[in-house]
Design a protein around this motif. Structure first.
Motif, PDB file in Angstrom:
ATOM      1  N   PRO A  31      -5.254 -17.760  -7.559  1.00  0.00           N
ATOM      2  CA  PRO A  31      -3.866 -17.731  -7.077  1.00  0.00           C
ATOM      3  C   PRO A  31      -3.745 -17.999  -5.578  1.00  0.00           C
ATOM      4  O   PRO A  31      -2.818 -18.686  -5.146  1.00  0.00           O
ATOM      5  N   ALA A  32      -4.683 -17.501  -4.792  1.00  0.00           N
ATOM      6  CA  ALA A  32      -4.626 -17.715  -3.339  1.00  0.00           C
ATOM      7  C   ALA A  32      -4.820 -19.200  -3.003  1.00  0.00           C
ATOM      8  O   ALA A  32      -4.107 -19.740  -2.149  1.00  0.00           O
ATOM      9  N   ALA A  33      -5.746 -19.859  -3.676  1.00  0.00           N
ATOM     10  CA  ALA A  33      -5.968 -21.287  -3.428  1.00  0.00           C
ATOM     11  C   ALA A  33      -4.743 -22.099  -3.822  1.00  0.00           C
ATOM     12  O   ALA A  33      -4.343 -23.026  -3.102  1.00  0.00           O
ATOM     13  N   GLU A  34      -4.129 -21.747  -4.937  1.00  0.00           N
ATOM     14  CA  GLU A  34      -2.957 -22.485  -5.401  1.00  0.00           C
ATOM     15  C   GLU A  34      -1.769 -22.283  -4.457  1.00  0.00           C
ATOM     16  O   GLU A  34      -1.089 -23.259  -4.106  1.00  0.00           O
ATOM     17  N   ILE A  35      -1.529 -21.067  -4.048  1.00  0.00           N
ATOM     18  CA  ILE A  35      -0.415 -20.801  -3.122  1.00  0.00           C
ATOM     19  C   ILE A  35      -0.709 -21.426  -1.761  1.00  0.00           C
ATOM     20  O   ILE A  35       0.188 -21.962  -1.107  1.00  0.00           O
ATOM     21  N   ALA A  36      -1.986 -21.406  -1.351  1.00  0.00           N
ATOM     22  CA  ALA A  36      -2.356 -22.018  -0.063  1.00  0.00           C
ATOM     23  C   ALA A  36      -2.116 -23.531  -0.085  1.00  0.00           C
ATOM     24  O   ALA A  36      -1.798 -24.123   0.947  1.00  0.00           O
TER      25      ALA A  36
END
Length: 193
Positions: A31-36
């Motif tokens: 999720p962090a990579a996608e939101i980033a």
């Protein structure tokens, strides 16, 4: 575009609800990579929208960021695909070696992975059909790689076909539930693959 962004946020949220340890790396990584990736994509899209609107009003057509935004969007969808495939692989491994606490948690995780898969394929279909949404919008009569039922209606009395993200999400859902094309047929070899 904003519905697609909402779908990406939904994928990130769904990934947090995976019960078993099925993610590639720590649970927060996908999720962090996608939101980033989503934050600069949405920002660049909004800036591009303003510039194009001003350029068109001034009689100029300038769109230098479109290609970079498209590559960033495809990269984001690819990251989501890889992360979901990794979760699916871990789910299958957990089923085979009996790694999970109980069958109920594995079933919930399987449903979440399936939901993510539907959303990701909806994004792939939306992002690739006819060269992508920006190309489809810019062309008067774009080439579509999927035959939507609306396209078979007599054009003299109907509004022009303009499939949106929801149409592609529905296409992904029907393909995932029927394991075949349901109401929308693939036209090109790329769409069939």
């Amino acid at each position: 575009f904003w519905l697609a962004c909402s779908a990406i946020v939904a994928v990130a949220v769904l990934q947090f609800f995976l019960i078993n340890d099925l993610s590639l790396g720590p649970r927060w990584l996908a999720p962090a990579a996608e939101i980033a990736l989503l934050i600069p994509l949405a920002t660049m899209f909004r800036i591009r929208q303003r510039r194009v609107r001003h350029a068109v009003a001034a009689g100029k057509i300038i769109d230098p960021q479109r290609r970079f935004i498209r590559y960033l969007a495809i990269t984001l969808i690819l990251v989501m695909t890889v992360m979901n495939f990794a979760a699916l692989s871990e789910l299958v491994r957990a089923l085979l070696v009996g790694k999970a606490e109980n069958a109920r948690t594995l079933l919930v995780d399987a449903v979440i992975i399936w939901m993510i898969n539907v959303i990701v394929f909806g994004l792939w279909f939306w992002g690739l059909d006819g060269g992508g949404p920006a190309i489809r919008h810019a062309q008067g009569q774009p080439f579509y790689e999927f035959l939507f039922p609306q396209a078979t209606v007599d054009r003299a009395t109907a509004t022009p076909l303009s499939p949106g993200f929801v149409d592609y999400l529905f296409l992904a859902f029907t393909n995932a539930t029927a394991f075949s094309p349901a109401d929308t047929m693939p036209l090109s070899q790329r769409a069939k693959l």
